[in-house]
Design an enzyme around this catalytic site. Sequence first.
Site, short mmCIF file in Angstrom:
data_model
loop_
_atom_site.label_atom_id
_atom_site.label_comp_id
_atom_site.label_asym_id
_atom_site.label_seq_id
_atom_site.Cartn_x
_atom_site.Cartn_y
_atom_site.Cartn_z
N GLY A 1 0.62 -1.16 -0.07
CA GLY A 1 -0.04 -0.25 -0.15
C GLY A 1 0.68 1.31 -0.03
N ALA B 1 6.03 3.68 -8.06
CA ALA B 1 7.51 3.96 -7.89
C ALA B 1 8.63 3.26 -8.82
CB ALA B 1 7.99 3.82 -6.53
N SER C 1 4.81 0.79 -4.17
CA SER C 1 5.79 0.51 -4.83
C SER C 1 5.74 0.20 -6.21
CB SER C 1 6.29 -0.96 -4.33
OG SER C 1 5.91 -1.90 -4.40
N ASP D 1 -1.03 7.38 -7.14
CA ASP D 1 0.19 6.77 -6.91
C ASP D 1 1.11 7.46 -7.99
OD1 ASP D 1 -1.56 5.61 -5.04
OD2 ASP D 1 -0.82 3.54 -5.32
C1 MEV Z 1 -3.94 2.62 -4.01
O1 MEV Z 1 -2.74 2.97 -3.64
C2 MEV Z 1 -4.97 3.53 -4.02
C3 MEV Z 1 -6.39 3.10 -4.84
O2 MEV Z 1 -7.18 4.11 -4.67
C4 MEV Z 1 -6.25 2.61 -6.04
C5 MEV Z 1 -6.00 3.91 -6.97
O3 MEV Z 1 -6.23 4.98 -6.76
O4 MEV Z 1 -5.45 3.40 -7.95
C6 MEV Z 1 -6.91 1.87 -3.90
#
Ligand code: MEV
Length: 317
Positions: free
Chosen positions: A89, A95, A92, A138
């Site tokens: 979460g 990145a 990675s 991300d």
């Molecule tokens: C994952 O780090 C975050 C989520 O909201 C998926 C995304 O935004 O692509 C679960």
Amino acid sequence: MVRTSAPGKVILFGEHAVVYGEPAVALAVSLRFRMRVAPREGGRARVHRVDGHRMDASCHAYFKYAVDKYWTGGPLEIRTDSEIPSASGMGSSAALTTSLMGALIELGGGAIDAERERIARQSFDTEYGVQGRASPTDTSTATFGQGILLAKRAMDGLIMHVERGGAEWYVHRLKVPDLSIVIGYTGVKGSTGEMVARVRRLYDENPLARGVVSEIGEVTMEGVAALERGDAARLGELMDRNHELLDAIGVNHPSLQRLVDAARPHSLGAKLTGAGGGGCMIALTEEPERVFKAIAEAGGQPFMARMGAPGVRRDGD
Ligand code: MEV
């Protein structure tokens, strides 16, 4: 040969809801994914290698997608070295993808600093292509670093506008306040693709789930206002509320709840962060050492990561 690196991230507010166009706030953290990419001397045409293995879609999905779509040169030798636990979460895969995209641009004669928006767009396309569904949270955070706000409309600090799969996001830079956040890793690997698909099913079938998603959006925008006022107490309350809402859409996990419960007595607020189903939680606290200890005692792996790290960059040779 080019060396690049990109930061991991934590999501302060808005994970999952952001996939449906709701707002989110993410902060780059000081843990980095590092990569070395070089043309392969004497390699057979189009046979790329990652950490000594032939690149293949089942083991190297992000690499394969990105290289097939965005690299027109010869075979590559890629070496990786990550401080970010995978499937935690902490971003990675984003990145990895942005540091690869940055390396491809530098190898092709371009410069990361001049091409950040392109890196962000191509990295998002790669995540979307591999995961089936994603938001640019991300990949934007790994690309630009510091703090990122995805909002439903253009505000101060706008970097770019992105549209995909019927959702749209305005990606902004966000000033990162000096927050003390402790990260707790459960050690349980969560699959982002699976968790996003699970929420999608609930969202499609259940109007209550759609209500929860839009409430997460409201909590996020209240969180942005609290960040601007520097109101840490309110931020903590909103993090707690965000956690309850994520629990209601089924992305919490007993291992996460154990760490959240352990951190809360010494924290202003605590919540799971990222896709959930395992992975990491974060706590906002005025007593970071106590929270660090409480997370370790509850069986988690605590990280005292610094927030507001720089985005993807070329590192020294
Ligand atoms: C994952 O780090 C975050 C989520 O909201 C998926 C995304 O935004 O692509 C679960």
